[in-house]
Design a protein around this motif. Structure first.
Motif, PDB file in Angstrom:
ATOM      1  N   ALA A 113      -5.441   3.350  -8.756  1.00  0.00           N
ATOM      2  CA  ALA A 113      -4.904   1.991  -8.882  1.00  0.00           C
ATOM      3  C   ALA A 113      -6.005   0.959  -8.673  1.00  0.00           C
ATOM      4  CB  ALA A 113      -3.781   1.777  -7.870  1.00  0.00           C
ATOM      5  N   THR A 114      -7.184   1.245  -9.202  1.00  0.00           N
ATOM      6  CA  THR A 114      -8.314   0.341  -8.967  1.00  0.00           C
ATOM      7  C   THR A 114      -8.107  -1.041  -9.596  1.00  0.00           C
ATOM      8  OG1 THR A 114      -9.407   1.334 -10.905  1.00  0.00           O
ATOM      9  CG2 THR A 114     -10.024   2.194  -8.735  1.00  0.00           C
ATOM     10  N   LEU A 135      -5.682  -2.859  -9.168  1.00  0.00           N
ATOM     11  CA  LEU A 135      -5.017  -3.689  -8.163  1.00  0.00           C
ATOM     12  C   LEU A 135      -5.952  -4.124  -7.038  1.00  0.00           C
ATOM     13  CD1 LEU A 135      -1.654  -1.710  -7.763  1.00  0.00           C
ATOM     14  CD2 LEU A 135      -2.067  -3.778  -9.109  1.00  0.00           C
ATOM     15  N   LEU A 136      -7.172  -3.571  -7.003  1.00  0.00           N
ATOM     16  CA  LEU A 136      -8.064  -3.803  -5.877  1.00  0.00           C
ATOM     17  C   LEU A 136      -8.395  -5.276  -5.646  1.00  0.00           C
ATOM     18  CD1 LEU A 136      -9.754  -2.666  -3.583  1.00  0.00           C
ATOM     19  CD2 LEU A 136     -11.608  -2.275  -5.229  1.00  0.00           C
ATOM     20  N   ILE A 146       2.148   1.710  -3.500  1.00  0.00           N
ATOM     21  CA  ILE A 146       1.095   2.219  -4.391  1.00  0.00           C
ATOM     22  C   ILE A 146       0.941   3.732  -4.207  1.00  0.00           C
ATOM     23  CG2 ILE A 146      -1.411   2.205  -4.778  1.00  0.00           C
ATOM     24  CD1 ILE A 146      -1.314  -0.826  -4.149  1.00  0.00           C
ATOM     25  N   TRP A 161      -8.238   3.659  -0.897  1.00  0.00           N
ATOM     26  CA  TRP A 161      -6.803   3.809  -1.168  1.00  0.00           C
ATOM     27  C   TRP A 161      -6.525   3.698  -2.668  1.00  0.00           C
ATOM     28  CZ3 TRP A 161      -3.357   3.719   3.271  1.00  0.00           C
ATOM     29  CH2 TRP A 161      -1.999   3.841   2.946  1.00  0.00           C
ATOM     30  N   CYS A 162      -7.109   2.656  -3.280  1.00  0.00           N
ATOM     31  CA  CYS A 162      -6.884   2.443  -4.709  1.00  0.00           C
ATOM     32  C   CYS A 162      -7.525   3.539  -5.555  1.00  0.00           C
ATOM     33  CB  CYS A 162      -7.415   1.072  -5.122  1.00  0.00           C
ATOM     34  SG  CYS A 162      -6.410  -0.319  -4.528  1.00  0.00           S
ATOM     35  N   LEU A 167       0.830  -1.203   0.000  1.00  0.00           N
ATOM     36  CA  LEU A 167       0.000   0.000   0.000  1.00  0.00           C
ATOM     37  C   LEU A 167       0.867   1.257   0.000  1.00  0.00           C
ATOM     38  CD1 LEU A 167      -2.791  -1.117   2.498  1.00  0.00           C
ATOM     39  CD2 LEU A 167      -2.970  -0.886   0.006  1.00  0.00           C
ATOM     40  N   CYS A 194      -5.369   6.630  -5.365  1.00  0.00           N
ATOM     41  CA  CYS A 194      -4.078   6.440  -6.045  1.00  0.00           C
ATOM     42  C   CYS A 194      -4.238   6.043  -7.507  1.00  0.00           C
ATOM     43  CB  CYS A 194      -3.260   5.377  -5.308  1.00  0.00           C
ATOM     44  SG  CYS A 194      -2.790   5.848  -3.629  1.00  0.00           S
ATOM     45  N   LEU A 240      -5.468  -7.001  -3.976  1.00  0.00           N
ATOM     46  CA  LEU A 240      -5.240  -6.524  -2.614  1.00  0.00           C
ATOM     47  C   LEU A 240      -6.282  -7.082  -1.647  1.00  0.00           C
ATOM     48  CD1 LEU A 240      -4.330  -2.804  -3.355  1.00  0.00           C
ATOM     49  CD2 LEU A 240      -2.781  -4.576  -2.494  1.00  0.00           C
ATOM     50  N   LEU A 281      -9.236  -0.272   1.489  1.00  0.00           N
ATOM     51  CA  LEU A 281      -8.498  -0.620   0.273  1.00  0.00           C
ATOM     52  C   LEU A 281      -9.148   0.015  -0.955  1.00  0.00           C
ATOM     53  CD1 LEU A 281      -7.617  -4.409   0.759  1.00  0.00           C
ATOM     54  CD2 LEU A 281      -6.186  -2.415   1.201  1.00  0.00           C
ATOM     55  N   ARG A 282     -10.467  -0.003  -1.001  1.00  0.00           N
ATOM     56  CA  ARG A 282     -11.165   0.609  -2.139  1.00  0.00           C
ATOM     57  C   ARG A 282     -10.857   2.109  -2.226  1.00  0.00           C
ATOM     58  NH1 ARG A 282     -15.158  -2.998  -0.139  1.00  0.00           N
ATOM     59  NH2 ARG A 282     -15.544  -4.715  -1.619  1.00  0.00           N
TER      60      ARG A 282
END
Length: 285
Positions: free
Chosen positions: A69-70, A72-73, A23, A63-64, A20, A67, A76, A60-61
């Motif tokens: 970076a969905t 990668l969800l 990312i 965070w992505c 994380l 960033c 993760l 996590l949702r």
């Protein structure tokens, strides 16, 4: 995930935290900028990245999304769920008795083609007699202060599991320290019955049973914690405070290599039978 003394569980938790952080850095964001965009305090970002606070799936949702970076969800979330199920605290999982935890691994045993087990001080469950298992469960219930008495139901579950030894399509390799043939659970009569059962079950074509003699030079490999390997998919380790499930390929390989090394110290066939018979002859029954 409850804090544990397991370095593997803590390492897995930190690995997720490190991903994380990477990312966030790849997105060119500071911890403060991510926190502001996420709508939470900067301290939360710091705690997550240092492994002091486990993120939720919602975290996590967010965070992505922040960033960009969905993609990668899903990966993760899968990693988070793996970390979450890695460590089982005995006190938590045994609040409702012993049977449900034993029943929960039935599918794991049934789908495993190659099973490997190393035990220091007792005979592993797949090789236990009903009397020996009853003594083990009774001891666990008393020692860990399990409030619910479901020993009879747990015994039935564990005895039914043993049918995989003769089903075909599975192989079982067991390595025991000689001490496991000597330690008594339930008294000498129970141990005598257990040792006679070992002499019978080791004749099954699916079973390999090795015993490491007590007078063996242990310089090549010291005794380690009891562990069980299910194919190359996972390894389970029983610790004083809980139950560790290992799924990282590198760590599974380490346990497999350890099993091989311990197996090379063991004796098999007639020599192993002689050690079992010697332990049996030592009993006052």
């Amino acid at each position: 995930m409850p804090a544990s003394q397991s370095s593997s569980a803590q390492s897995a938790r930190q690995a997720l935290a490190d991903r994380l952080r990477d990312i966030r850095l790849d997105a060119g964001l500071s911890a403060r900028a991510l926190a502001t965009a996420a709508g939470w305090h900067e301290a939360k970002t710091s705690k997550i990245e240092h492994g002091k606070q486990q993120p939720s799936e919602a975290d996590l949702r967010t965070w992505c999304a922040v960033c960009s970076a969905t993609a990668l969800l899903p990966e993760l979330i899968a990693e988070l769920r793996s970390v979450d199920s890695m460590w089982l605290d005995w006190r938590r999982v045994e609040r409702t008795g012993l049977r449900h935890l034993n029943a929960s691994v039935r599918d794991l045993y049934e789908r495993t083609k190659q099973y490997r087990s190393y035990c220091q001080t007792m005979v592993p469950g797949l090789l236990q007699t009903a009397d020996y298992t009853t003594a083990v469960l009774t001891s666990i219930r008393a020692r860990r202060h399990v409030a619910i008495d479901d020993i009879a139901a747990t015994l039935a579950e564990r005895m039914d599991r043993q049918r995989i030894l003769t089903q075909g399509g599975h192989t079982f390799a067991f390595v025991l320290e000689e001490a496991a043939l000597r330690y008594q659970l339930g008294g000498p009569t129970v141990l005598a019955g257990q040792l006679r059962h070992l002499l019978d079950v080791m004749q099954l074509p699916s079973v390999s049973l090795g015993v490491i003699p007590a007078d063996m030079d242990r310089s090549p490999r010291w005794p380690v914690e009891d562990f069980y390997i299910f194919d190359n998919a996972q390894a389970n380790v029983e610790l004083v405070t809980g139950f560790l499930t290992i799924t990282h390929p590198r760590e599974i390989t380490m346990y497999a290599e350890t099993f091989t090394a311990l197996g090379q110290l063991a004796v098999y066939g007639s020599t192993a039978r002689a050690l079992i018979k010697a332990s049996l002859a030592h009993l006052p029954v």
